[in-house]
Design a protein around this motif. Structure first.
Motif, PDB file in Angstrom:
ATOM      1  N   TYR A 195     -18.068   5.597  -1.599  1.00  0.00           N
ATOM      2  CA  TYR A 195     -18.228   6.149  -1.393  1.00  0.00           C
ATOM      3  C   TYR A 195     -17.714   5.388   0.833  1.00  0.00           C
ATOM      4  O   TYR A 195     -16.991   5.344   1.444  1.00  0.00           O
ATOM      5  N   GLU A 196     -18.045   3.994   0.698  1.00  0.00           N
ATOM      6  CA  GLU A 196     -17.734   3.180   1.170  1.00  0.00           C
ATOM      7  C   GLU A 196     -16.308   2.821   1.838  1.00  0.00           C
ATOM      8  O   GLU A 196     -15.877   2.513   2.920  1.00  0.00           O
ATOM      9  N   LYS A 197     -16.150   2.466   0.203  1.00  0.00           N
ATOM     10  CA  LYS A 197     -14.847   2.126   0.373  1.00  0.00           C
ATOM     11  C   LYS A 197     -13.708   3.930   1.221  1.00  0.00           C
ATOM     12  O   LYS A 197     -12.619   2.873   2.497  1.00  0.00           O
ATOM     13  N   THR A 200     -13.951   4.039 -11.955  1.00  0.00           N
ATOM     14  CA  THR A 200     -13.789   3.593 -10.500  1.00  0.00           C
ATOM     15  C   THR A 200     -13.129   4.987  -9.807  1.00  0.00           C
ATOM     16  O   THR A 200     -11.495   5.772 -10.655  1.00  0.00           O
ATOM     17  N   CYS A 201     -13.131   5.293  -8.427  1.00  0.00           N
ATOM     18  CA  CYS A 201     -12.701   6.390  -7.583  1.00  0.00           C
ATOM     19  C   CYS A 201     -11.467   5.629  -7.484  1.00  0.00           C
ATOM     20  O   CYS A 201     -11.263   3.958  -6.477  1.00  0.00           O
ATOM     21  N   ASN A 202     -10.174   6.520  -7.428  1.00  0.00           N
ATOM     22  CA  ASN A 202      -9.349   6.397  -6.902  1.00  0.00           C
ATOM     23  C   ASN A 202      -9.059   6.784  -5.537  1.00  0.00           C
ATOM     24  O   ASN A 202      -7.910   5.731  -5.008  1.00  0.00           O
ATOM     25  N   ASP A 203      -9.329   7.640  -5.230  1.00  0.00           N
ATOM     26  CA  ASP A 203      -9.383   7.624  -3.700  1.00  0.00           C
ATOM     27  C   ASP A 203     -10.812   8.501  -3.258  1.00  0.00           C
ATOM     28  O   ASP A 203     -11.565   9.306  -3.800  1.00  0.00           O
ATOM     29  N   ALA A 250     -25.452   4.968   8.504  1.00  0.00           N
ATOM     30  CA  ALA A 250     -26.692   4.408   7.771  1.00  0.00           C
ATOM     31  C   ALA A 250     -27.719   5.728   7.007  1.00  0.00           C
ATOM     32  O   ALA A 250     -28.437   5.165   5.756  1.00  0.00           O
ATOM     33  N   SER A 251     -27.847   6.849   7.291  1.00  0.00           N
ATOM     34  CA  SER A 251     -28.952   7.520   6.919  1.00  0.00           C
ATOM     35  C   SER A 251     -27.993   8.467   5.297  1.00  0.00           C
ATOM     36  O   SER A 251     -28.406   8.402   4.621  1.00  0.00           O
ATOM     37  N   ILE A 252     -26.361   8.423   5.187  1.00  0.00           N
ATOM     38  CA  ILE A 252     -25.535   9.226   4.097  1.00  0.00           C
ATOM     39  C   ILE A 252     -26.016   8.080   3.294  1.00  0.00           C
ATOM     40  O   ILE A 252     -25.780   7.755   1.965  1.00  0.00           O
ATOM     41  N   LEU A 253     -25.537   6.214   3.416  1.00  0.00           N
ATOM     42  CA  LEU A 253     -25.863   4.929   2.682  1.00  0.00           C
ATOM     43  C   LEU A 253     -27.353   5.306   1.809  1.00  0.00           C
ATOM     44  O   LEU A 253     -27.321   4.999   0.894  1.00  0.00           O
ATOM     45  N   ARG A 254     -27.557   5.481   2.729  1.00  0.00           N
ATOM     46  CA  ARG A 254     -29.454   5.513   2.481  1.00  0.00           C
ATOM     47  C   ARG A 254     -29.863   6.480   1.353  1.00  0.00           C
ATOM     48  O   ARG A 254     -30.554   6.521   0.470  1.00  0.00           O
ATOM     49  N   MET A 255     -29.134   7.948   1.319  1.00  0.00           N
ATOM     50  CA  MET A 255     -29.269   8.531   0.831  1.00  0.00           C
ATOM     51  C   MET A 255     -28.698   8.476  -0.500  1.00  0.00           C
ATOM     52  O   MET A 255     -28.971   8.847  -2.163  1.00  0.00           O
TER      53      MET A 255
END
Length: 306
Positions: free
Chosen positions: A294-296, A243-246, A277-282
């Motif tokens: 990353y989204e969170k 889990t990423c905390n921050d 959108a491009s970053i999330l696709r990558m």
């Protein structure tokens, strides 16, 4: 009357009996480091199993297939098969330990583990060994934060010690002058769980395991059992850290996998409204387990400025 099984055949049969403590189906949880580890070790084990099956077909009068353009004419094909199986077992152990080392190096880049890595870097004149790094990381992750008085152990430490045995065995393969081995206390931990290990791992004989370690002659069953233990151990470790905390944790992963450079390139070359959108696709392509974190924790600049 059927021909007796050669060593490769009997080894493959023994491996089929190995049943880990816990068997988990593949899923999308966990870190990218876990995904990389499982990919490398899973492929390695599949290759080892294929080699074992292939070697099991070699009989006393076996001949090289026509069209196979290699030099192969051993005096005793069965002896050659046994030697080849031993080499494959050694290789699988080395690959697994290297993948474990990469996992530890990756995980310890997390900001929350900075104190541990700083302490490792400060050790003079000799830095901690791979076995020490693994052992200390496992203890940090598995010992309860608020343990009962005098509690310094954890329920699966026997498994951690078996993983350390695999690391030491790898060292003996690679370095002929290595005398790496478990400490007396670590060996006692393993032996104290003899019945549990025997029941969970297809009757694994600890006396034979330690004897074969001493003489550097791992069987297929022993090697694959230690590899199975290592997979379980890494999965358990990953549950404690995935889990990423921050945002700092996310950035540590991005930096380790050199994805920050890709994100920078996308930001330079894409219109602002298309960057997210491009970053999330990558990330979906190169680090799918990192994408939800990353989204969170990394906000969309367009939304943040509204």
């Amino acid at each position: 009357m059927s021909e007796p099984k050669n060593d490769a055949q009997s080894g493959a049969t023994n491996r089929a009996q190995v049943v880990p403590d816990t068997v988990k189906p593949a899923d999308n949880s966990g870190t990218q480091a876990l995904a990389d580890f499982l990919q490398v070790v899973g492929s390695c084990v599949a290759d080892l199993n294929t080699i074992a099956v292939g070697l099991s077909a070699i009989g006393q009068d076996h001949e090289k297939p026509e069209g196979l353009n290699i030099n192969w004419a051993p005096k005793d094909p069965l002896v050659a098969a046994r030697k080849a199986r031993k080499a494959a077992v050694h290789a699988a152990m080395v690959v697994t330990v290297e993948a474990l080392g990469q996992y530890v190096r990756t995980i310890t880049k997390l900001p929350r583990l900075e104190k541990l890595t700083t302490e490792w870097n400060s050790r003079k004149p000799k830095p901690p060994s791979a076995a020490e790094r693994f052992s200390e990381l496992a203890k940090l992750l598995f010992v309860p934060i608020c343990p009962v008085k005098d509690a310094t152990d954890y329920d699966t430490r026997f498994r951690s010690c078996c993983v350390m045995l695999l690391i030491h065995w790898r060292n003996r393969h690679v370095h002929t002058d290595s005398n790496a081995e478990l400490t007396y206390q670590e060996k006692q931990v393993v032996q104290a769980h003899e019945e549990r290990i025997r029941n969970a791992y297809a009757g694994l004989d600890l006396d034979k395991l330690f004897g074969d370690f001493k003489h550097n002659r791992p069987t297929l069953k022993e090697a694959t059992t230690l590899i199975a233990m290592t997979i379980q151990e890494v999965r358990a470790m990953d549950e404690a850290v995935y889990t990423c905390n921050d945002a700092a944790d996310v950035q540590a992963w991005l930096d380790h996998y050199k994805l920050a450079e890709r994100i920078g390139k996308i930001q330079r070359e894409s219109k602002p409204e298309k960057q997210r959108a491009s970053i999330l696709r990558m990330l979906h392509t190169h680090a799918p387990r990192l994408k939800p974190w990353y989204e969170k924790f990394i906000p969309d600049p367009l939304i943040a400025t509204q």
